[in-house]
Motif scaffolding. Structure first.
Motif, PDB file in Angstrom:
ATOM      1  N   LEU A  42       0.887  -1.048   0.122  1.00 52.01           N
ATOM      2  CA  LEU A  42      -0.074  -0.053  -0.038  1.00 52.01           C
ATOM      3  C   LEU A  42       0.791   1.244   0.059  1.00 52.01           C
ATOM      4  N   PRO A  43       0.490   2.466  -0.600  1.00 48.80           N
ATOM      5  CA  PRO A  43       1.153   3.619  -0.687  1.00 48.80           C
ATOM      6  C   PRO A  43       1.541   4.067   0.220  1.00 48.80           C
ATOM      7  N   PHE A  44       2.987   4.444   0.662  1.00 45.68           N
ATOM      8  CA  PHE A  44       3.507   5.084   1.840  1.00 45.68           C
ATOM      9  C   PHE A  44       3.631   4.326   3.112  1.00 45.68           C
ATOM     10  N   LEU A  60       2.300  -2.224  10.510  1.00 43.85           N
ATOM     11  CA  LEU A  60       2.559  -1.193   9.307  1.00 43.85           C
ATOM     12  C   LEU A  60       2.013   0.201   9.916  1.00 43.85           C
ATOM     13  N   PHE A  61       2.919   1.267   9.626  1.00 48.41           N
ATOM     14  CA  PHE A  61       2.815   2.633  10.032  1.00 48.41           C
ATOM     15  C   PHE A  61       2.545   3.218   8.827  1.00 48.41           C
ATOM     16  N   ILE A  62       2.114   4.671   9.125  1.00 50.01           N
ATOM     17  CA  ILE A  62       1.929   5.586   8.030  1.00 50.01           C
ATOM     18  C   ILE A  62       2.866   6.772   8.529  1.00 50.01           C
ATOM     19  N   PRO A  63       3.673   7.171   7.404  1.00 52.37           N
ATOM     20  CA  PRO A  63       4.463   8.614   8.136  1.00 52.37           C
ATOM     21  C   PRO A  63       3.660   9.835   8.577  1.00 52.37           C
ATOM     22  N   GLU A  64       4.140  10.488   9.338  1.00 52.68           N
ATOM     23  CA  GLU A  64       3.539  11.862   9.783  1.00 52.68           C
ATOM     24  C   GLU A  64       3.581  12.529   8.432  1.00 52.68           C
ATOM     25  N   GLY A  65       2.305  13.342   8.321  1.00 48.78           N
ATOM     26  CA  GLY A  65       2.279  14.192   6.982  1.00 48.78           C
ATOM     27  C   GLY A  65       1.630  13.660   6.180  1.00 48.78           C
ATOM     28  N   ILE A  66       1.434  12.347   6.107  1.00 49.85           N
ATOM     29  CA  ILE A  66       0.704  11.622   5.085  1.00 49.85           C
ATOM     30  C   ILE A  66      -0.663  11.295   5.629  1.00 49.85           C
ATOM     31  N   GLU A 130      -9.710 -12.444   0.046  1.00 49.58           N
ATOM     32  CA  GLU A 130     -10.310 -11.387  -0.693  1.00 49.58           C
ATOM     33  C   GLU A 130     -11.199 -10.569   0.196  1.00 49.58           C
ATOM     34  N   LEU A 131     -11.968 -11.037   1.186  1.00 46.29           N
ATOM     35  CA  LEU A 131     -12.936 -10.251   1.968  1.00 46.29           C
ATOM     36  C   LEU A 131     -11.988  -9.467   3.096  1.00 46.29           C
ATOM     37  N   VAL A 132     -10.778 -10.356   3.548  1.00 42.57           N
ATOM     38  CA  VAL A 132     -10.085  -9.593   4.637  1.00 42.57           C
ATOM     39  C   VAL A 132      -9.358  -8.623   3.990  1.00 42.57           C
ATOM     40  N   TRP A 133      -8.680  -8.778   2.603  1.00 42.87           N
ATOM     41  CA  TRP A 133      -8.120  -7.703   1.951  1.00 42.87           C
ATOM     42  C   TRP A 133      -8.914  -6.260   1.864  1.00 42.87           C
ATOM     43  N   GLN A 134     -10.350  -6.666   1.722  1.00 39.90           N
ATOM     44  CA  GLN A 134     -11.036  -5.391   1.525  1.00 39.90           C
ATOM     45  C   GLN A 134     -10.977  -4.610   2.889  1.00 39.90           C
ATOM     46  N   LEU A 135     -11.022  -5.426   4.240  1.00 39.10           N
ATOM     47  CA  LEU A 135     -11.130  -4.714   5.355  1.00 39.10           C
ATOM     48  C   LEU A 135      -9.954  -4.022   5.743  1.00 39.10           C
ATOM     49  N   VAL A 136      -8.705  -4.380   5.193  1.00 39.92           N
ATOM     50  CA  VAL A 136      -7.492  -3.851   5.478  1.00 39.92           C
ATOM     51  C   VAL A 136      -7.330  -2.593   4.598  1.00 39.92           C
ATOM     52  N   GLN A 137      -7.839  -2.811   3.255  1.00 39.74           N
ATOM     53  CA  GLN A 137      -7.896  -1.410   2.520  1.00 39.74           C
ATOM     54  C   GLN A 137      -8.683  -0.369   3.351  1.00 39.74           C
ATOM     55  N   LEU A 138      -9.943  -0.799   4.003  1.00 36.74           N
ATOM     56  CA  LEU A 138     -10.680   0.156   4.516  1.00 36.74           C
ATOM     57  C   LEU A 138     -10.003   0.873   5.690  1.00 36.74           C
ATOM     58  N   SER A 139      -9.415  -0.075   6.477  1.00 37.37           N
ATOM     59  CA  SER A 139      -8.472   0.569   7.414  1.00 37.37           C
ATOM     60  C   SER A 139      -7.561   1.560   7.015  1.00 37.37           C
ATOM     61  N   TYR A 140      -7.033   1.058   6.052  1.00 36.41           N
ATOM     62  CA  TYR A 140      -5.790   2.070   5.413  1.00 36.41           C
ATOM     63  C   TYR A 140      -6.592   3.230   5.064  1.00 36.41           C
ATOM     64  N   ALA A 141      -7.766   3.249   4.450  1.00 33.36           N
ATOM     65  CA  ALA A 141      -8.346   4.382   3.802  1.00 33.36           C
ATOM     66  C   ALA A 141      -8.836   5.236   5.190  1.00 33.36           C
ATOM     67  N   TYR A 142      -9.283   4.742   6.208  1.00 30.64           N
ATOM     68  CA  TYR A 142      -9.321   5.506   7.369  1.00 30.64           C
ATOM     69  C   TYR A 142      -8.066   6.039   7.924  1.00 30.64           C
ATOM     70  N   ALA A 143      -6.991   5.390   7.915  1.00 30.01           N
ATOM     71  CA  ALA A 143      -5.682   6.002   8.457  1.00 30.01           C
ATOM     72  C   ALA A 143      -5.441   7.238   7.776  1.00 30.01           C
ATOM     73  N   VAL A 144      -5.380   7.038   6.306  1.00 29.19           N
ATOM     74  CA  VAL A 144      -5.055   8.158   5.627  1.00 29.19           C
ATOM     75  C   VAL A 144      -6.200   9.228   5.375  1.00 29.19           C
TER      76      VAL A 144
END
Length: 148
Positions: A42-44, A60-66, A130-144
């Motif tokens: 996933l990006p960043f 997994l972490f997302i950098p400050e500012g992203i 595939e279902l769990v992957w969808q949940l991960v993507q939703l979590s990522y979208a929430y974080a960014v």
């Protein structure tokens, strides 16, 4: 809200609160690894030692500012997700309250008893991956900050 199908079969055995994890119906290692590779791509995102999970959990972490996700979109610091070691295979994600409700009601996971995360059961087959992957993507979208 997410239209999740009911998870087939009984719920796996879960222990916790510390450690909080899955103890039966463990995901096959190859599916765990495929999910992890997708998560890492996933990006960043970057991998670092977990701030909240067991040793050998991959976080997994997302950098400050992203992104602009709220504080609740992170488990600690900028950690937004982790997958437990192979003997467990489940993962903790941060998600909105309505999504956590949907996951629990459909049998795909349970809330952490002490933290603001949800334990998502590891995928037992490719359809569940595939279902769990969808949940991960939703979590990522929430974080960014793409989901509120």
């Amino acid at each position: 809200m997410l239209d999740l199908p009911a998870r087939p079969g009984p719920a796996p055995k879960v222990v916790g609160p510390a450690p909080h994890g899955q103890r039966s119906q463990t995901a096959p290692v190859m599916l765990q690894e495929e999910l992890w590779e997708r998560m890492r791509a996933l990006p960043f995102v970057y991998m670092a030692p977990t701030l909240v999970s067991v040793p050998h959990a991959r976080s997994l972490f997302i950098p400050e500012g992203i992104g602009t996700g709220p504080r609740e979109a992170f488990q600690a610091g900028r950690e937004w997700a982790h997958i437990h070691p192979h003997h467990d295979g489940s993962l903790h994600l941060t998600l909105t309250e309505p999504l956590k409700d949907d996951i629990e009601k459909s049998g795909w996971g349970v809330r952490h008893p002490e933290q603001n995360t949800i334990l998502v059961y590891g995928p037992r087959d490719r359809a569940e991956l595939e279902l769990v992957w969808q949940l991960v993507q939703l979590s990522y979208a929430y974080a960014v900050g793409e989901v509120s």
